[in-house]
Motif scaffolding. Structure first.
Motif, PDB file in Angstrom:
ATOM      1  N   PRO A  88      -4.636  12.382   3.943  1.00 33.67           N
ATOM      2  CA  PRO A  88      -4.228  12.924   4.107  1.00 33.67           C
ATOM      3  C   PRO A  88      -4.661  14.016   4.628  1.00 33.67           C
ATOM      4  O   PRO A  88      -5.517  14.933   3.960  1.00 33.67           O
ATOM      5  CB  PRO A  88      -2.834  13.120   3.558  1.00 33.67           C
ATOM      6  CG  PRO A  88      -3.895  12.756   1.972  1.00 33.67           C
ATOM      7  CD  PRO A  88      -4.794  11.728   2.525  1.00 33.67           C
TER       8      PRO A  88
ATOM      9  N   GLY B 184      -5.403   7.038   4.085  1.00 35.48           N
ATOM     10  CA  GLY B 184      -5.164   7.370   2.546  1.00 35.48           C
ATOM     11  C   GLY B 184      -6.179   8.475   2.863  1.00 35.48           C
ATOM     12  O   GLY B 184      -6.176   9.162   1.909  1.00 35.48           O
TER      13      GLY B 184
ATOM     14  N   GLU C 175       0.339  -1.121  -0.073  1.00 35.17           N
ATOM     15  CA  GLU C 175       0.249  -0.410   0.349  1.00 35.17           C
ATOM     16  C   GLU C 175       0.701   1.772  -0.499  1.00 35.17           C
ATOM     17  O   GLU C 175       1.636   1.088   1.079  1.00 35.17           O
ATOM     18  CB  GLU C 175      -0.889   0.331   1.619  1.00 35.17           C
ATOM     19  CG  GLU C 175      -2.001   1.136   0.989  1.00 35.17           C
ATOM     20  CD  GLU C 175      -2.678   0.960   2.561  1.00 35.17           C
ATOM     21  OE1 GLU C 175      -3.774   2.017   3.215  1.00 35.17           O
ATOM     22  OE2 GLU C 175      -2.483   0.255   3.272  1.00 35.17           O
ATOM     23  N   VAL C 176       0.676   1.833  -0.624  1.00 34.39           N
ATOM     24  CA  VAL C 176       1.550   2.891  -1.092  1.00 34.39           C
ATOM     25  C   VAL C 176       1.047   4.210  -0.781  1.00 34.39           C
ATOM     26  O   VAL C 176      -0.374   4.740  -0.595  1.00 34.39           O
ATOM     27  CB  VAL C 176       1.499   3.456  -2.761  1.00 34.39           C
ATOM     28  CG1 VAL C 176       2.603   5.380  -2.545  1.00 34.39           C
ATOM     29  CG2 VAL C 176       2.961   2.271  -3.312  1.00 34.39           C
ATOM     30  N   VAL C 177       1.675   4.519   0.489  1.00 34.93           N
ATOM     31  CA  VAL C 177       0.752   6.470   1.099  1.00 34.93           C
ATOM     32  C   VAL C 177       2.097   7.374   0.511  1.00 34.93           C
ATOM     33  O   VAL C 177       2.800   7.597   0.895  1.00 34.93           O
ATOM     34  CB  VAL C 177       0.623   5.796   2.566  1.00 34.93           C
ATOM     35  CG1 VAL C 177      -0.013   7.122   3.512  1.00 34.93           C
ATOM     36  CG2 VAL C 177      -0.244   4.251   2.473  1.00 34.93           C
ATOM     37  N   LYS C 178       0.971   8.586   0.323  1.00 36.82           N
ATOM     38  CA  LYS C 178       1.451   9.708   0.156  1.00 36.82           C
ATOM     39  C   LYS C 178       1.189  10.267   1.555  1.00 36.82           C
ATOM     40  O   LYS C 178       0.280  10.545   2.555  1.00 36.82           O
ATOM     41  CB  LYS C 178       1.071  10.280  -0.762  1.00 36.82           C
ATOM     42  CG  LYS C 178       1.053  10.223  -2.120  1.00 36.82           C
ATOM     43  CD  LYS C 178       0.536  10.627  -3.271  1.00 36.82           C
ATOM     44  CE  LYS C 178       0.647  10.068  -4.389  1.00 36.82           C
ATOM     45  NZ  LYS C 178       0.053  10.860  -5.742  1.00 36.82           N
ATOM     46  N   VAL C 179       2.634  10.555   2.247  1.00 32.87           N
ATOM     47  CA  VAL C 179       2.557  11.465   3.775  1.00 32.87           C
ATOM     48  C   VAL C 179       3.199  13.088   3.440  1.00 32.87           C
ATOM     49  O   VAL C 179       4.618  13.232   2.128  1.00 32.87           O
ATOM     50  CB  VAL C 179       3.371  11.020   4.483  1.00 32.87           C
ATOM     51  CG1 VAL C 179       3.950  11.435   6.152  1.00 32.87           C
ATOM     52  CG2 VAL C 179       3.202   9.820   5.027  1.00 32.87           C
ATOM     53  N   ARG C 180       2.664  13.963   4.081  1.00 32.47           N
ATOM     54  CA  ARG C 180       3.187  15.163   3.647  1.00 32.47           C
ATOM     55  C   ARG C 180       4.679  15.769   4.220  1.00 32.47           C
ATOM     56  O   ARG C 180       5.083  14.673   5.554  1.00 32.47           O
ATOM     57  CB  ARG C 180       1.975  16.425   4.140  1.00 32.47           C
ATOM     58  CG  ARG C 180       0.765  16.703   3.800  1.00 32.47           C
ATOM     59  CD  ARG C 180       0.092  17.635   4.151  1.00 32.47           C
ATOM     60  NE  ARG C 180      -1.175  17.425   3.135  1.00 32.47           N
ATOM     61  CZ  ARG C 180      -2.599  18.535   3.138  1.00 32.47           C
ATOM     62  NH1 ARG C 180      -2.560  19.255   4.347  1.00 32.47           N
ATOM     63  NH2 ARG C 180      -3.331  18.461   2.719  1.00 32.47           N
ATOM     64  N   THR C 181       4.822  16.614   3.519  1.00 30.31           N
ATOM     65  CA  THR C 181       6.878  16.727   5.014  1.00 30.31           C
ATOM     66  C   THR C 181       6.165  17.415   6.170  1.00 30.31           C
ATOM     67  O   THR C 181       5.058  18.410   6.507  1.00 30.31           O
ATOM     68  CB  THR C 181       7.648  17.958   3.652  1.00 30.31           C
ATOM     69  OG1 THR C 181       7.550  17.203   2.231  1.00 30.31           O
ATOM     70  CG2 THR C 181       8.914  18.421   4.313  1.00 30.31           C
TER      71      THR C 181
ATOM     72  N   SER D  85      -3.122   9.316   7.399  1.00 26.30           N
ATOM     73  CA  SER D  85      -2.614   9.339   6.622  1.00 26.30           C
ATOM     74  C   SER D  85      -2.757   7.526   6.708  1.00 26.30           C
ATOM     75  O   SER D  85      -2.466   7.576   4.912  1.00 26.30           O
ATOM     76  CB  SER D  85      -0.855   9.877   7.104  1.00 26.30           C
ATOM     77  OG  SER D  85      -0.927  10.512   7.056  1.00 26.30           O
TER      78      SER D  85
END
Length: 210
Positions: free
Chosen positions: A210, A208, A191-197, A205
């Motif tokens: 964010p 799914g 599972e690919v999760v985009k996390v903010r900096t 997060s």
């Protein structure tokens, strides 16, 4: 002379070891004496020309049954001294029952008579040129082959029935599903999760959102 010597040797050790099986205080020692009794009994069978019975006694009883008894006795944490504390109060009853059995055996042996039709019932005597094991094989796989196969099927059905009766599935136990493992794809496993900096992984997060 040599055969008589070995007969009395095997018979004497057999009787002594059988007595020690009953008289032994330690159950592990009793099982070891039982194995010794089986070995000497197989020696007597060899002297009688029944090498197949001697082999069965060693392979089946010594190699499987007696060793299984030994492992069970060694694994069970049982206080045998406590169990034997009240054994003397049952001694009179045991002696009475043993005397009755002994009297029955003496009556049976004293009145034993071979029927006149028994020798005539043997239609095809076994040749003396073959060994005991070969003769048993010829009888089992020729004259009694159907009974041998039926007994094998009965044992197979009994084994399957015992497995079915003792097999229990618990609801909360996780079991391996080979079909589900083989059918897994990379999309199901990763599972690919985009996390903010600077935010890190949080509950939102991972879900799914964010």
């Amino acid at each position: 002379m040599i055969a008589a010597f070995f007969f009395y040797l095997f018979a004497g050790i057999l009787v002594a070891s059988a007595f020690m099986v009953v008289a032994g205080r330690n159950p592990v020692h009793s099982v070891l004496y039982l194995i010794l009794a089986f070995v000497n009994a197989s020696g007597l069978f060899v002297l009688m020309g029944a090498e197949f019975l001697a082999m069965i006694l060693i392979v089946v009883y010594v190699g499987a049954v007696a060793v299984l008894f030994l492992f069970v006795v060694m694994m069970l944490d049982v206080d045998f001294a406590e169990l034997k504390q009240g054994a003397l109060q049952y001694l009179p009853v045991g002696l009475l029952i043993g005397g009755i059995f002994l009297a029955e055996l003496l009556l049976v042996v004293g009145a034993w008579v071979i029927g006149p039709g028994v020798p005539a019932a043997i239609t095809a005597p076994i040749s003396t040129t073959v060994t005991n094991t070969e003769a048993l094989g010829l009888l089992l796989y020729t004259r009694y082959v159907y009974f041998f196969q039926i007994s094998g099927l009965i044992l197979l059905v009994a084994m399957i029935g015992a497995i079915v009766l003792t097999l229990r599935h618990k609801a909360r136990v996780r079991r391996q599903d080979i079909g589900a493992q083989v059918a897994r794809t990379p999309a199901d496993s990763i599972e690919v999760v985009k996390v903010r900096t600077g935010q890190g992984l949080g509950s939102n997060s991972v879900g799914g959102n964010p």
